[in-house]
Design an enzyme around this catalytic site. Structure first.
Site, mmCIF file in Angstrom:
data_model
loop_
_atom_site.group_PDB
_atom_site.id
_atom_site.type_symbol
_atom_site.label_atom_id
_atom_site.label_comp_id
_atom_site.label_asym_id
_atom_site.label_seq_id
_atom_site.Cartn_x
_atom_site.Cartn_y
_atom_site.Cartn_z
ATOM 1 N N LYS A 1 105.310 5.380 20.662
ATOM 2 C CA LYS A 1 105.936 6.605 20.171
ATOM 3 C C LYS A 1 106.234 6.543 18.668
ATOM 4 O O LYS A 1 106.297 5.456 18.071
ATOM 5 C CB LYS A 1 107.209 6.878 20.972
ATOM 6 C CG LYS A 1 106.926 7.138 22.453
ATOM 7 C CD LYS A 1 108.179 7.482 23.232
ATOM 8 C CE LYS A 1 107.863 7.781 24.694
ATOM 9 N NZ LYS A 1 109.069 8.125 25.481
ATOM 10 N N PHE B 1 114.151 19.067 30.282
ATOM 11 C CA PHE B 1 114.269 18.130 29.156
ATOM 12 C C PHE B 1 112.952 17.944 28.394
ATOM 13 O O PHE B 1 112.905 17.198 27.414
ATOM 14 C CB PHE B 1 114.760 16.761 29.657
ATOM 15 C CG PHE B 1 113.834 16.087 30.639
ATOM 16 C CD1 PHE B 1 112.746 15.350 30.208
ATOM 17 C CD2 PHE B 1 114.052 16.195 32.011
ATOM 18 C CE1 PHE B 1 111.898 14.713 31.094
ATOM 19 C CE2 PHE B 1 113.205 15.566 32.913
ATOM 20 C CZ PHE B 1 112.126 14.828 32.452
ATOM 21 N N ASN C 1 112.168 5.491 23.933
ATOM 22 C CA ASN C 1 112.057 4.204 24.629
ATOM 23 C C ASN C 1 110.764 3.470 24.286
ATOM 24 O O ASN C 1 110.272 2.652 25.047
ATOM 25 C CB ASN C 1 112.178 4.407 26.144
ATOM 26 C CG ASN C 1 111.124 5.349 26.695
ATOM 27 O OD1 ASN C 1 110.291 5.870 25.955
ATOM 28 N ND2 ASN C 1 111.161 5.578 27.998
ATOM 29 N N ARG D 1 110.369 -2.045 26.441
ATOM 30 C CA ARG D 1 111.469 -1.095 26.275
ATOM 31 C C ARG D 1 112.802 -1.799 26.057
ATOM 32 O O ARG D 1 113.658 -1.296 25.322
ATOM 33 C CB ARG D 1 111.529 -0.166 27.488
ATOM 34 C CG ARG D 1 110.433 0.896 27.470
ATOM 35 C CD ARG D 1 110.323 1.631 28.778
ATOM 36 N NE ARG D 1 109.389 2.758 28.686
ATOM 37 C CZ ARG D 1 108.816 3.330 29.736
ATOM 38 N NH1 ARG D 1 109.071 2.891 30.963
ATOM 39 N NH2 ARG D 1 108.000 4.347 29.569
ATOM 40 N N HIS E 1 104.929 4.657 26.504
ATOM 41 C CA HIS E 1 104.698 5.466 27.700
ATOM 42 C C HIS E 1 103.387 5.008 28.328
ATOM 43 O O HIS E 1 102.512 4.464 27.643
ATOM 44 C CB HIS E 1 104.618 6.955 27.333
ATOM 45 C CG HIS E 1 104.181 7.833 28.459
ATOM 46 N ND1 HIS E 1 105.019 8.211 29.482
ATOM 47 C CD2 HIS E 1 102.966 8.407 28.739
ATOM 48 C CE1 HIS E 1 104.355 8.982 30.327
ATOM 49 N NE2 HIS E 1 103.107 9.117 29.897
ATOM 50 N N ARG F 1 102.856 -0.836 33.349
ATOM 51 C CA ARG F 1 104.181 -0.321 33.689
ATOM 52 C C ARG F 1 105.191 -1.464 33.796
ATOM 53 O O ARG F 1 106.346 -1.333 33.402
ATOM 54 C CB ARG F 1 104.127 0.491 34.988
ATOM 55 C CG ARG F 1 103.261 1.743 34.868
ATOM 56 C CD ARG F 1 103.456 2.691 36.026
ATOM 57 N NE ARG F 1 104.799 3.278 36.032
ATOM 58 C CZ ARG F 1 105.182 4.273 35.256
ATOM 59 N NH1 ARG F 1 104.322 4.801 34.381
ATOM 60 N NH2 ARG F 1 106.403 4.759 35.332
#
Length: 551
Positions: free
Chosen positions: A416, A463, A521, A511, A524, A491
């Protein structure tokens, strides 16, 4: 961005540091006309040089060069000067004889040090899937790829590698381009045998006879065949792919960049790292798994991947084919399919041979005679006279077996915008150490249309507007990660969505280390293989195999 070397009738053009270093290896005398781009070389001397060339007829020992000071670091002191400057380089080889060497024994001075080149396949070529084509052409020419890696170059690495063009007006844009995508870095050696990169040139009897008749009546014209091998840069130019990758061939620079990109290269070069498939049969897996894994670790093997697997009858028959004529074969197949076996991918120096010696022969009877300390004897099972451990019988077989039992899978991953450049590099290091291959990568601003493709499951949630706001803050790094069990492994590496929860439950996760909040966080990833396939197709417009599990 790589500079080109072109031959003109009299003088060779040298316009980069790498070509300068290469020129210094010319045998004999090299006369160098140093000039600046704004004024050009000294044309007044060219008739004299041409006369000397014709009279002496020493193509192998007399060379004329024009060198552009603006682009060559060594010639920095000659910049901003208007007077003509001529330099002379003399180089000759000395043959050493080791008087202490026995007859027929190679002297240590007779073997030259291996020379390497560095090649960087640029991000646009990687995205266009040109890496395999380039590597194939390099190998076909007889060069050897000693080591390779895919990575995003840091700004400092780009500035160091491309320092020779740092004064170009578009250099800052080029640095941005090189640091925003995946590059493929190769260390390449010349190889030992003559390959298609060699070109044979025959002398021209008519021309040479005339020259010798006019100037040297007493000397017969030469009849020896001359051979030339193209440099890697020249070869790629002839293959019309030099624009896709940049080459460094200067010995000093190559050594520096090998240390920068592959700090363990020298130690790794002396190792013969191999990967094989190993298998613990059902009885051994159920009863002595930890004992065997402990021995594997103590013997210096690294377990790259492992999975319990219940073999089908066909798979069991394939792995036990060497026993098919034995009386106990039917009972063996029943045992092999009665419960899970443990499949392992092992990595070690000289792995294939060492594993064979460690586990011993295929039958307990042979092992007791020839290798009584082998694992075959140590973990023998009553009623089954075969080795309870299996290993690939060749590296070719190992590659096929690993592909079968551990089929590669792809997942989509995202770093991110709030993640700093230093943190991004750390995350990429985590990814590599976890065994993922970064197959594709691109940096992009995720607008709502692009974000909808990645976050399709939550785009109707209240959200989601907050997610879009976070993504709009800067550039995201979108990747395709490839590995067996890639979706669940990624993951697991990411950790729980909430960084605070991740610090408690998975403190080593990405994370936990780099997340700031649930929205920020750090990373993804796709939730399942179907979502991964669909998103990859949309984001990279590439075809994902219909059956990424390989079954």
């Amino acid at each position: 961005m790589a500079s080109k070397k072109r031959e003109i009738q009299l003088q060779t053009v040298v316009n980069s540091q790498s070509l300068w270093d290469e020129m210094l290896q010319n045998k004999g005398l090299t006369v160098i006309d140093v000039y600046q781009a704004w004024c050009g070389p000294c044309k007044a001397m060219q008739p004299l040089f041409r006369k000397l060339k014709n009279e002496l007829n020493e193509d192998e020992l007399l060379h004329f060069v024009v060198a552009e000071a603006d682009n060559i670091v060594t010639l920095q002191s000659f910049r901003d000067k208007c007077e003509p400057v001529f330099l002379f380089s003399v180089y000759h080889e000395i043959a050493f004889v080791d008087s202490d060497a026995e007859d027929g024994e190679e002297s240590p001075y007779e073997s030259a040090e291996q020379l390497y080149s560095i090649a960087i396949i640029k991000p646009d070529a990687v995205i266009a899937r040109k890496s395999l084509e380039i590597k194939k052409k390099i190998l076909e020419a007889g060069f050897v790829i000693e080591i390779e890696d895919k990575r995003v170059l840091t700004e400092q690495q780009v500035r160091d590698f491309y320092s020779r063009i740092a004064d170009q007006p578009d250099f800052e844009d080029f640095v941005l381009f090189m640091t925003n995508g995946l590059s493929h870095i190769l260390v390449i050696s010349q190889g030992n045998e003559e390959q298609p990169a060699w070109e044979e040139t025959e002398p021209n009897p008519e021309t040479e006879t005339k020259v010798y008749e006019d100037y040297h009546h007493e000397v017969a014209p030469p009849t020896l065949r001359k051979e030339k091998r193209y440099s890697l840069q020249e070869y790629l130019e002839r293959q019309h792919i030099s624009q896709l990758c940049d080459i460094e061939e200067s010995i000093a620079n190559v050594n520096k960049f090998i240390d920068m990109f592959f700090p363990d290269f020298k130690s790794m070069k002396n190792l013969k790292l191999e990967k094989i498939l190993a298998l613990l049969r059902p009885d051994l897996f159920q009863e002595k798994k930890e004992n065997v894994l402990g021995i594997i670790h103590d013997e210096g093997f690294k377990i790259l991947m492992q999975r319990p697997i219940v073999l089908s009858e066909e798979e069991a028959q394939t792995l036990c084919k060497e026993y098919e004529n034995e009386d106990y074969f039917e009972n063996l197949i029943k045992k092999m399919t009665s419960g899970p076996s443990l499949a392992l991918v092992l990595l070690r120096d000289n792995c294939l041979q060492h594993w064979k010696e460690l586990i011993g022969p295929s039958s307990v009877e042979k092992a007791k005679t020839s290798l009584p300390e082998s694992l075959c004897v140590q973990f023998a099972v009553e009623g089954l006279p075969i080795n309870q451990l299996y290993g690939s019988d060749s590296l070719e077989t190992a590659e096929k077996e690993i592909q079968y039992f551990f089929p590669p899978q792809q997942t989509l991953a995202l770093i991110k915008p709030h993640v700093t450049q230093e943190q991004r590099e750390e995350i990429l290091k985590y990814i590599k150490e976890a065994g993922f291959e970064i197959t594709q990568m691109k940096e992009m601003l995720l607008n709502e249309e692009a974000a909808d493709k990645i976050y399709s499951k939550i785009k109707t949630k209240d959200f989601y507007k907050d997610v879009l706001e976070v993504l709009s803050e800067g550039l995201s790094l979108v990747m395709i990660l490839t590995k067996w069990n890639a979706v669940s492994d990624w993951r697991r590496l990411m950790g729980p969505v909430d960084p605070d929860e991740a610090k408690l439950l998975s403190p080593d996760s990405i994370r936990a280390q780099f997340g700031a909040s649930v929205l920020k966080n750090a990373v993804h990833g796709s939730s399942n293989i179907h979502e991964a396939m669909e998103t990859i197709n949309q984001m990279f417009e590439v075809l994902v195999p219909e059956n990424p599990e390989g079954n």
